[in-house]
Scaffold this active site. Structure first.
Site, mmCIF file in Angstrom:
data_model
loop_
_atom_site.group_PDB
_atom_site.id
_atom_site.type_symbol
_atom_site.label_atom_id
_atom_site.label_comp_id
_atom_site.label_asym_id
_atom_site.label_seq_id
_atom_site.Cartn_x
_atom_site.Cartn_y
_atom_site.Cartn_z
ATOM 1 N N CYS A 14 5.904 -0.241 7.143
ATOM 2 C CA CYS A 14 5.511 0.907 6.330
ATOM 3 C C CYS A 14 6.680 1.346 5.473
ATOM 4 O O CYS A 14 7.821 1.370 5.943
ATOM 5 C CB CYS A 14 5.073 2.043 7.260
ATOM 6 S SG CYS A 14 4.566 3.544 6.413
ATOM 7 N N LEU A 15 6.402 1.713 4.223
ATOM 8 C CA LEU A 15 7.458 2.179 3.330
ATOM 9 C C LEU A 15 8.086 3.476 3.832
ATOM 10 O O LEU A 15 9.233 3.772 3.523
ATOM 11 C CB LEU A 15 6.910 2.362 1.912
ATOM 12 C CG LEU A 15 6.416 1.081 1.231
ATOM 13 C CD1 LEU A 15 5.801 1.400 -0.128
ATOM 14 C CD2 LEU A 15 7.539 0.069 1.100
ATOM 15 N N GLY A 27 0.823 -1.192 0.000
ATOM 16 C CA GLY A 27 0.000 0.000 0.000
ATOM 17 C C GLY A 27 0.858 1.244 0.000
ATOM 18 O O GLY A 27 2.010 1.224 0.444
ATOM 19 N N GLN A 77 2.730 10.025 1.362
ATOM 20 C CA GLN A 77 4.039 9.374 1.433
ATOM 21 C C GLN A 77 4.932 9.747 0.249
ATOM 22 O O GLN A 77 6.140 9.510 0.298
ATOM 23 C CB GLN A 77 3.879 7.859 1.488
ATOM 24 C CG GLN A 77 3.265 7.345 2.775
ATOM 25 C CD GLN A 77 3.101 5.852 2.730
ATOM 26 O OE1 GLN A 77 2.081 5.347 2.259
ATOM 27 N NE2 GLN A 77 4.106 5.144 3.206
ATOM 28 N N HIS A 121 -2.632 7.297 7.004
ATOM 29 C CA HIS A 121 -1.674 8.224 6.385
ATOM 30 C C HIS A 121 -2.379 9.491 5.901
ATOM 31 O O HIS A 121 -1.828 10.589 6.021
ATOM 32 C CB HIS A 121 -0.969 7.573 5.188
ATOM 33 C CG HIS A 121 0.229 6.771 5.556
ATOM 34 N ND1 HIS A 121 1.350 7.309 6.137
ATOM 35 C CD2 HIS A 121 0.481 5.445 5.408
ATOM 36 C CE1 HIS A 121 2.247 6.356 6.330
ATOM 37 N NE2 HIS A 121 1.736 5.212 5.908
ATOM 38 N N HIS A 168 -4.520 1.249 7.441
ATOM 39 C CA HIS A 168 -3.165 1.804 7.529
ATOM 40 C C HIS A 168 -3.003 2.984 6.567
ATOM 41 O O HIS A 168 -2.498 4.039 6.954
ATOM 42 C CB HIS A 168 -2.153 0.690 7.208
ATOM 43 C CG HIS A 168 -0.727 1.113 7.205
ATOM 44 N ND1 HIS A 168 0.155 0.729 8.180
ATOM 45 C CD2 HIS A 168 -0.016 1.884 6.341
ATOM 46 C CE1 HIS A 168 1.351 1.243 7.922
ATOM 47 N NE2 HIS A 168 1.271 1.944 6.802
ATOM 48 N N GLU A 169 -3.450 2.807 5.322
ATOM 49 C CA GLU A 169 -3.278 3.867 4.321
ATOM 50 C C GLU A 169 -4.208 5.050 4.591
ATOM 51 O O GLU A 169 -3.819 6.205 4.395
ATOM 52 C CB GLU A 169 -3.471 3.321 2.907
ATOM 53 C CG GLU A 169 -2.492 2.233 2.504
ATOM 54 C CD GLU A 169 -1.026 2.558 2.728
ATOM 55 O OE1 GLU A 169 -0.635 3.744 2.661
ATOM 56 O OE2 GLU A 169 -0.250 1.620 2.988
#
Length: 174
Positions: free
Chosen positions: A94-95, A46, A51, A140, A136-137
């Site tokens: 997470c990225l 994701g 991000q 963000h 999660h996304e």
């Protein structure tokens, strides 16, 4: 399509609340495609627009396994309209927080309402990894990182580690 640079925590841009997408046009569709390519390259399951430095409410997800056919989701202006009372803990990464993981307790199932890449209203009920990725996304988009769901001790440890790594990279590059 283009690979986009992924912002790494701690960075104040990751704490901002994203603004709704006013119109789904070719530029939005291109950004979603670039985000998807960036996510696959990372690799991740994701990626939210903040991000990659874009303050609009859009995200991409694909929880298909490596041996499965890709199932990309392009989600614009998402809103969780239902969540189960039952919760589940999942070890999240997470990225924007590379190589950091922590158990996060979230609703086991959610229903999300959103616009697809054609501007059509959609609704999706998800469980398992897809439910985790959606929550999660969307976090963000609200300026929330997965570490905001863990103890302050664990969160501070992770963020200090990332700050140290960031300084080391800057020193090596500079």
């Amino acid at each position: 399509m283009a690979l986009l640079p992924i912002i790494v925590a701690p960075d104040p841009r990751l704490k901002l609340v994203a603004k709704p997408v006013a119109e789904v046009d070719d530029a939005v569709r291109q950004r979603l495609s670039d985000m998807l390519e960036t996510m696959y390259d990372a690799p991740g399951v994701g990626l939210a627009a903040p991000q990659v430095g874009d303050s609009r409410r859009m995200l991409v997800i694909d929880v298909a396994g490596q041996d499965e056919e890709p199932r990309p989701l392009k989600i614009i202006n998402p809103e969780i309209v239902w969540e189960s009372e039952q919760t589940k803990s999942f070890d999240e990464g997470c990225l924007s927080l590379p190589e950091q993981y922590a158990g996060v307790e979230r609703p086991a199932e959610v229903t999300v309402r959103y616009l697809d890449e054609n501007g059509e209203r959609q609704e999706l009920t998800a469980d398992g990894l897809l439910a985790v990725a959606i929550q999660h996304e969307i976090d963000h988009l609200d300026g929330v990182l997965f570490v905001d769901h863990v103890s302050s001790l664990r969160r501070n440890l992770i963020l200090r580690k990332l700050t140290k790594l960031k300084r080391q990279k800057e020193k090596a590059a500079g």
